[in-house]
Design an enzyme around this catalytic site. Structure first.
Site, PDB file in Angstrom:
ATOM      1  N   HIS A 350       0.804  -1.231   0.000  1.00 27.22           N
ATOM      2  CA  HIS A 350       0.000   0.000   0.000  1.00 27.22           C
ATOM      3  C   HIS A 350       0.830   1.271   0.000  1.00 27.22           C
ATOM      4  O   HIS A 350       0.282   2.353   0.185  1.00 27.22           O
ATOM      5  CB  HIS A 350      -0.911   0.048   1.230  1.00 27.22           C
ATOM      6  CG  HIS A 350      -1.955  -1.011   1.261  1.00 27.22           C
ATOM      7  ND1 HIS A 350      -3.228  -0.830   0.783  1.00 27.22           N
ATOM      8  CD2 HIS A 350      -1.901  -2.282   1.704  1.00 27.22           C
ATOM      9  CE1 HIS A 350      -3.928  -1.933   0.947  1.00 27.22           C
ATOM     10  NE2 HIS A 350      -3.139  -2.840   1.507  1.00 27.22           N
ATOM     11  N   LYS A 536      -9.061  13.220   4.821  1.00 26.66           N
ATOM     12  CA  LYS A 536      -8.118  12.106   4.760  1.00 26.66           C
ATOM     13  C   LYS A 536      -7.123  12.295   5.891  1.00 26.66           C
ATOM     14  O   LYS A 536      -7.121  13.344   6.532  1.00 26.66           O
ATOM     15  CB  LYS A 536      -7.390  12.081   3.412  1.00 26.66           C
ATOM     16  CG  LYS A 536      -6.857  13.463   2.997  1.00 26.66           C
ATOM     17  CD  LYS A 536      -6.245  13.476   1.603  1.00 26.66           C
ATOM     18  CE  LYS A 536      -7.243  13.521   0.474  1.00 26.66           C
ATOM     19  NZ  LYS A 536      -7.290  12.314  -0.321  1.00 26.66           N
ATOM     20  N   ARG A 537      -6.264  11.295   6.129  1.00 25.50           N
ATOM     21  CA  ARG A 537      -5.238  11.495   7.140  1.00 25.50           C
ATOM     22  C   ARG A 537      -4.398  12.737   6.804  1.00 25.50           C
ATOM     23  O   ARG A 537      -4.216  13.078   5.636  1.00 25.50           O
ATOM     24  CB  ARG A 537      -4.320  10.260   7.223  1.00 25.50           C
ATOM     25  CG  ARG A 537      -4.944   9.095   7.950  1.00 25.50           C
ATOM     26  CD  ARG A 537      -5.344   9.422   9.373  1.00 25.50           C
ATOM     27  NE  ARG A 537      -4.185   9.648  10.209  1.00 25.50           N
ATOM     28  CZ  ARG A 537      -3.715   8.785  11.098  1.00 25.50           C
ATOM     29  NH1 ARG A 537      -4.315   7.621  11.281  1.00 25.50           N
ATOM     30  NH2 ARG A 537      -2.648   9.054  11.824  1.00 25.50           N
ATOM     31  N   LYS A 542       0.034  14.407   1.114  1.00 24.51           N
ATOM     32  CA  LYS A 542      -1.338  14.633   0.657  1.00 24.51           C
ATOM     33  C   LYS A 542      -1.618  16.112   0.412  1.00 24.51           C
ATOM     34  O   LYS A 542      -2.609  16.485  -0.181  1.00 24.51           O
ATOM     35  CB  LYS A 542      -2.328  14.073   1.687  1.00 24.51           C
ATOM     36  CG  LYS A 542      -2.273  12.543   1.830  1.00 24.51           C
ATOM     37  CD  LYS A 542      -3.251  12.046   2.873  1.00 24.51           C
ATOM     38  CE  LYS A 542      -3.101  10.571   3.216  1.00 24.51           C
ATOM     39  NZ  LYS A 542      -3.664   9.652   2.222  1.00 24.51           N
ATOM     40  N   THR A 643      -9.012   6.153  -1.807  1.00 21.86           N
ATOM     41  CA  THR A 643     -10.332   5.521  -1.935  1.00 21.86           C
ATOM     42  C   THR A 643     -11.420   6.554  -1.643  1.00 21.86           C
ATOM     43  O   THR A 643     -12.540   6.429  -2.131  1.00 21.86           O
ATOM     44  CB  THR A 643     -10.482   4.327  -0.962  1.00 21.86           C
ATOM     45  OG1 THR A 643      -9.981   4.720   0.312  1.00 21.86           O
ATOM     46  CG2 THR A 643      -9.722   3.116  -1.461  1.00 21.86           C
ATOM     47  N   LYS A 647     -15.270   7.433  -3.325  1.00 22.60           N
ATOM     48  CA  LYS A 647     -16.522   7.650  -2.579  1.00 22.60           C
ATOM     49  C   LYS A 647     -17.136   9.001  -2.950  1.00 22.60           C
ATOM     50  O   LYS A 647     -18.351   9.138  -3.095  1.00 22.60           O
ATOM     51  CB  LYS A 647     -16.245   7.603  -1.066  1.00 22.60           C
ATOM     52  CG  LYS A 647     -15.767   6.244  -0.579  1.00 22.60           C
ATOM     53  CD  LYS A 647     -15.113   6.283   0.799  1.00 22.60           C
ATOM     54  CE  LYS A 647     -14.329   5.003   1.034  1.00 22.60           C
ATOM     55  NZ  LYS A 647     -13.406   5.077   2.188  1.00 22.60           N
TER      56      LYS A 647
HETATM   57  O1  NBY Z   1      -3.921   2.578   1.738  1.00 22.79           O
HETATM   58  C1  NBY Z   1      -3.320   3.769   2.214  1.00 22.79           C
HETATM   59  C2  NBY Z   1      -2.715   4.513   1.032  1.00 22.79           C
HETATM   60  O2  NBY Z   1      -2.067   5.672   1.495  1.00 22.79           O
HETATM   61  C3  NBY Z   1      -3.840   4.886   0.072  1.00 22.79           C
HETATM   62  O3  NBY Z   1      -3.333   5.508  -1.062  1.00 22.79           O
HETATM   63  C4  NBY Z   1      -4.602   3.628  -0.330  1.00 22.79           C
HETATM   64  O4  NBY Z   1      -5.737   3.961  -1.063  1.00 22.79           O
HETATM   65  C5  NBY Z   1      -5.026   2.852   0.904  1.00 22.79           C
HETATM   66  C6  NBY Z   1      -5.682   1.543   0.555  1.00 22.79           C
HETATM   67  O5  NBY Z   1      -4.911   0.846  -0.362  1.00 22.79           O
HETATM   68  N1  NBY Z   1      -2.337   3.442   3.217  1.00 22.79           N
HETATM   69  C7  NBY Z   1      -2.620   3.501   4.521  1.00 22.79           C
HETATM   70  O6  NBY Z   1      -3.728   3.826   4.922  1.00 22.79           O
HETATM   71  N2  NBY Z   1      -1.613   3.169   5.364  1.00 22.79           N
HETATM   72  C8  NBY Z   1      -1.710   3.125   6.707  1.00 22.79           C
HETATM   73  O7  NBY Z   1      -2.721   3.410   7.297  1.00 22.79           O
HETATM   74  C9  NBY Z   1      -0.488   2.727   7.481  1.00 22.79           C
HETATM   75  C10 NBY Z   1      -0.664   2.234   8.755  1.00 22.79           C
HETATM   76  C11 NBY Z   1       0.460   1.868   9.506  1.00 22.79           C
HETATM   77  C12 NBY Z   1       1.728   2.039   8.964  1.00 22.79           C
HETATM   78  C13 NBY Z   1       1.899   2.544   7.699  1.00 22.79           C
HETATM   79  C14 NBY Z   1       0.768   2.894   6.949  1.00 22.79           C
HETATM   80  N3  NBY Z   1       2.854   1.701   9.712  1.00 22.79           N
HETATM   81  O8  NBY Z   1       3.998   1.962   9.287  1.00 22.79           O
HETATM   82  O9  NBY Z   1       2.721   1.126  10.786  1.00 22.79           O
END
Ligand code: NBY
Length: 795
Positions: A350, A536-537, A542, A643, A647
């Site tokens: 991701h 979004k986050r 972003k 995503t 939506k």
């Molecule tokens: O996943 C997101 C991407 O940024 C977004 O572009 C994509 O649409 C979505 C679904 O595929 N990534 C994401 O949400 N990542 C995290 O929440 C995340 C959580 C924990 C960690 C890294 C990223 N971590 O390093 O622990």
């Protein structure tokens, strides 16, 4: 249905000794949650029996995060009894929407990755595919965000207090997880065996959340593990008066499932995070293997009957854990165990952001999981040897799983899975051509793409019942069952009455959101203004900062250059990772802008800025249907997919975006005239960064950038951080906001102009809704089913 309402009455009588006339809202809520859960559990019983009989292949979806959203409305909706329950309650003086409000959002995730997992569970269940999700029962989900004087503050989210009624505790399926200790090799009459000594046992308690599907017999399960100490508390210490010491080991054990890591930006090498990962993967794998063995009396056919899907690298310890179980508990040889393992796992990536690709230091990792470490190390040795054997000119510096005393989890996943996929075409191409190019060379065909999708039943059917109802009547197709049929809407592109009706529905949703805004922020917003949304986050890549810069530009033009723009309401909602200083500074900046504008009667006629606190699934459900403009403005090449963009499109918002992630596919779906694209492409970003990006040059060479930033500084009142952020943009600007600013501004102006042509805007909006079919999670999961998992529906 009759039985459902009867069950409500019976529950109230038995549980509270109350008739419905005397019940409180809280009691009604509890009754609805429990009865719905039990009804689903009963359906599940029949479904699981069919599944067992058919002996078909199943998917296990491993994810550290599932952002399930509120469950009650979703379940009543899926069971097709929402309106009956609503009527029954209203006959008895209750409002179902108020009951829904009582349910907390189970905040078991950070952002897109966690929400995607839940969209997929919903879509697969609606299509009757057998899937089980595995994760952690975090006692505290993602923090509750409060904005105080413009700064984010985090508070614990005690969601289980009211959320627990949806869960079923399965005491019969507890498992033990082992940490620390030592492994010893021991020769027995059967050969070499591994003995694990002096380890610390932790118990994993299972809790099941039923996942319902739309108009289907299928019910799947999300299994959540909670940690507890293996021996209760230390009675001897307690008797000696050492009260806190007596419960110490209990507290340590329970800390594993205490809290969701609120970081989605980078992984800090936290011991607890490793423990969480192993805790839930080991518990899940032990259960999967045990069930399989019970059904087939062998594990030889595991890969034929089971796919284990790894949602990013966070659950990657599944891989060495399966090896461990096969070898240490079922006496498989390495080669045989490895053959099964590499046919069992599939992995989704991701992110390409270096700081989010997980790595663990060997020194930290090995003492916690000594046996797992030796297995990873052996996988790596064999992989490196294989690379040399095939003689490929391979770069082991780049591909080795362990490098410079760091374990690279993505490399482990790639080497050990039969499939690796990205989440949008662009992202998957970057993985193949750049991030993992050497792996792609030695594993031709392993890398694929599945563009993300969303649960349209929640994001349209439930979040926007007004639009759903209208489209249902107009189109006379069941687009809730099959979103691709929504394209019939295109026939009405030239029908002004349809365009007007769509506009009226948008207005209703804007009025509803305006009420929420009033109630929660005190701000009055103009529902005729353009609702411009970025939710979004909070992340630098972003580029909420780019959005803020545009607002500052408008402010300056209104104030000093007599600009009278078409009124706009800029709506933000975002949580920042608690340790992410710059992200918190950006929130502060947005809140400061909001305040300054609100104090200025000349300016606030035209623009307003609203920051809605505590972004979460249920808040997104309120904002998205009301949006006119969807800001998807990440630096090209950085957003894996997105995503929220899907939506918003589905609900008729027009995308203002860069050619990044799934925006590219939205662009292809709607055509260039129905989207607002700006900025550098991902190649241009790479080229510019190779040449060396200097934001100061953009500042010096563009009068509009210079004036905007100089003006920004004049807004600083000591309590705000305008100067600080201006310095940051001019001196660093790591995501090239300044490079894209002018082109962003141009598209913003075009948006303003286009919006005033109500027919044109309405047509563009219609085209977006009509072309959103491909972004359904039904389509996305069907691709996983056919291209990666090879599973069948349970009939
Ligand atoms: O996943 C997101 C991407 O940024 C977004 O572009 C994509 O649409 C979505 C679904 O595929 N990534 C994401 O949400 N990542 C995290 O929440 C995340 C959580 C924990 C960690 C890294 C990223 N971590 O390093 O622990």
């Amino acid at each position: 249905m009759d039985s459902f309402t009867k069950a409500i009455k019976r529950y109230l009588e038995k549980r509270f000794g109350n008739s419905i006339e005397d019940a409180s809202e809280r009691q009604i809520y509890q009754a609805l949650m429990v009865i719905t859960r039990d009804k689903l559990a009963e359906k599940r019983y029949h479904y699981i029996n069919k599944l067992k009989e058919s002996e078909q292949k199943r998917v296990y979806y491993m994810s550290m995060e599932f952002l399930v959203g509120k469950t009650l409305r979703n379940n009543l909706y899926n069971l097709g009894i929402e309106s009956e329950v609503k009527n029954f309650l209203s006959e008895n003086g209750f409002v179902l929407d108020k009951i829904y409000d009582i349910e907390p959002d189970p905040g078991l995730g950070n952002g897109g990755l966690g929400r995607l997992a839940s969209c997929y569970m919903d879509a697969l269940t609606s299509q009757e595919y057998p899937i089980t999700g595995f994760s952690i029962l975090y006692e505290f989900g993602i923090f509750k965000q409060v904005i105080s004087n413009g700064w984010q503050q985090e508070f614990p989210d005690n969601w289980l207090d009211l959320g627990k009624y949806g869960l079923i505790y399965r005491s019969d399926e507890e498992v033990e997880i082992k940490f620390y200790g030592e492994t010893k090799e021991q020769w027995t009459s059967d050969g070499l065996r591994i003995k694990y000594e002096d380890y610390t046992p932790i118990i994993a308690e299972p809790y099941d959340l039923m996942i319902s599907g739309y108009e289907t017999d299928a019910v799947n399960v999300l299994r959540l593990w909670k940690s507890k100490a293996s021996g209760g508390f230390n009675m001897r210490l307690f008797e000696q008066g050492e009260y806190s010491k007596s419960v110490e080991s209990k507290a340590i054990a329970e800390s594993i499932s205490k809290l969701l890591y609120p970081a989605d930006d980078n992984n800090k090498g936290k011991e607890l995070r490793i423990k969480q990962q192993y805790f839930f993967t080991s518990a899940s794998l032990q259960q999967i293997v045990k069930m399989h063995y019970k059904a087939y009396n062998t594990l030889d056919n595991l890969a034929e009957k089971v796919v284990i899907h790894i949602n990013d690298t966070h659950p990657s310890l599944c891989i060495p854990e399966l090896m461990r179980i096969l070898m240490d508990e079922y006496e498989y040889s390495w080669d045989k165990a490895w053959e099964i393992t590499i046919k069992t796992f599939a992995y989704t990536n991701h992110t390409i952001m270096a700081e989010a690709l997980e790595k663990w230091s060997v020194d930290l990792f090995r003492p916690i999981l000594p046996r797992i470490y030796t297995i990873i190390s052996e996988i790596n040795n064999r992989f490196c040897k294989w690379c040399k054997d095939i003689g490929a000119s391979v770069d082991l510096e780049e591909m080795s799983i362990i490098h410079n005393d760091m374990i690279r989890m993505a490399n482990l996943c790639i080497v050990s899975s039969y499939s690796v996929n990205g989440v949008s075409k662009l992202h998957s191409d970057i993985l193949k051509k750049d991030t993992f190019k050497s792996f792609n060379r030695i594993y031709p065909g392993k890398f694929t793409n599945v563009t993300n999708g969303i649960a349209h039943r929640r994001w349209l059917g439930q979040a926007n019942p007004e639009l759903t109802k209208y489209l249902n009547e107009l189109l006379e197709v069941d687009f809730i069952k099959d979103l691709s049929s929504i394209e019939n809407l295109l026939e009405y592109k030239s029908d002004e009455s349809v365009i007007n009706n769509l506009e009226n529905i948008k207005k209703i949703k804007k009025v509803q959101l305006a009420e929420y805004i009033k109630k929660n922020t005190g701000l009055t917003v103009d529902t005729n203004s353009i609702f411009d949304v970025q939710i979004k986050r909070l992340h630098e890549y972003k580029r909420q900062l780019l959005n803020a810069l545009h607002i500052i530009y408008l402010y300056k033009e209104i104030k000093y250059n007599a600009l009278k723009p078409y009124p706009r309401t800029f709506i933000f909602s975002a949580k920042a990772s608690s340790g992410y200083v710059m992200a918190k500074n950006i929130i502060k900046l947005i809140c400061s802008i909001s305040e300054i504008i609100e104090m200025d009667p000349e300016v606030r006629k035209y623009i307003k800025v609203v920051f809605l606190e505590d972004y979460r699934v249920s808040l997104a459900e309120k904002i998205i249907p009301a949006a006119d403009v969807s800001e998807q403005i990440s630096q090209a090449g950085k957003e894996a997919s997105g995503t929220g963009n899907m939506k918003l499109m589905l609900n008729g918002a027009l995308t203002l975006g860069t050619m990044d992630g799934a925006n590219v596919e939205i662009y292809n779906a709607v055509g260039k005239d129905n989207i607002f694209i700006f900025g550098l492409s991902s190649e241009e970003v790479s080229d510019l960064s190779e040449r060396g990006y200097r934001s100061e040059e953009f500042y010096q060479n563009s009068s509009v950038i210079k004036e905007t930033i100089d003006f920004m500084r004049t807004l600083d009142n000591g309590d705000s951080n305008f100067n600080y952020m201006a310095d940051y943009l001019v001196s660093r600007d790591p995501y090239m906001c300044l490079a894209d600013f002018e082109s962003y501004l141009e598209q913003q102006k075009l948006i303003e102009k286009t919006y005033q042509d109500r027919i044109k805007w309405g047509q563009m909006s219609l085209v977006n809704i009509a072309n959103s079919g491909i972004f359904s999670a039904d389509r996305a999961t069907s691709e996983y089913v056919k291209e990666i998992w090879n599973i069948k529906k349970v009939k």
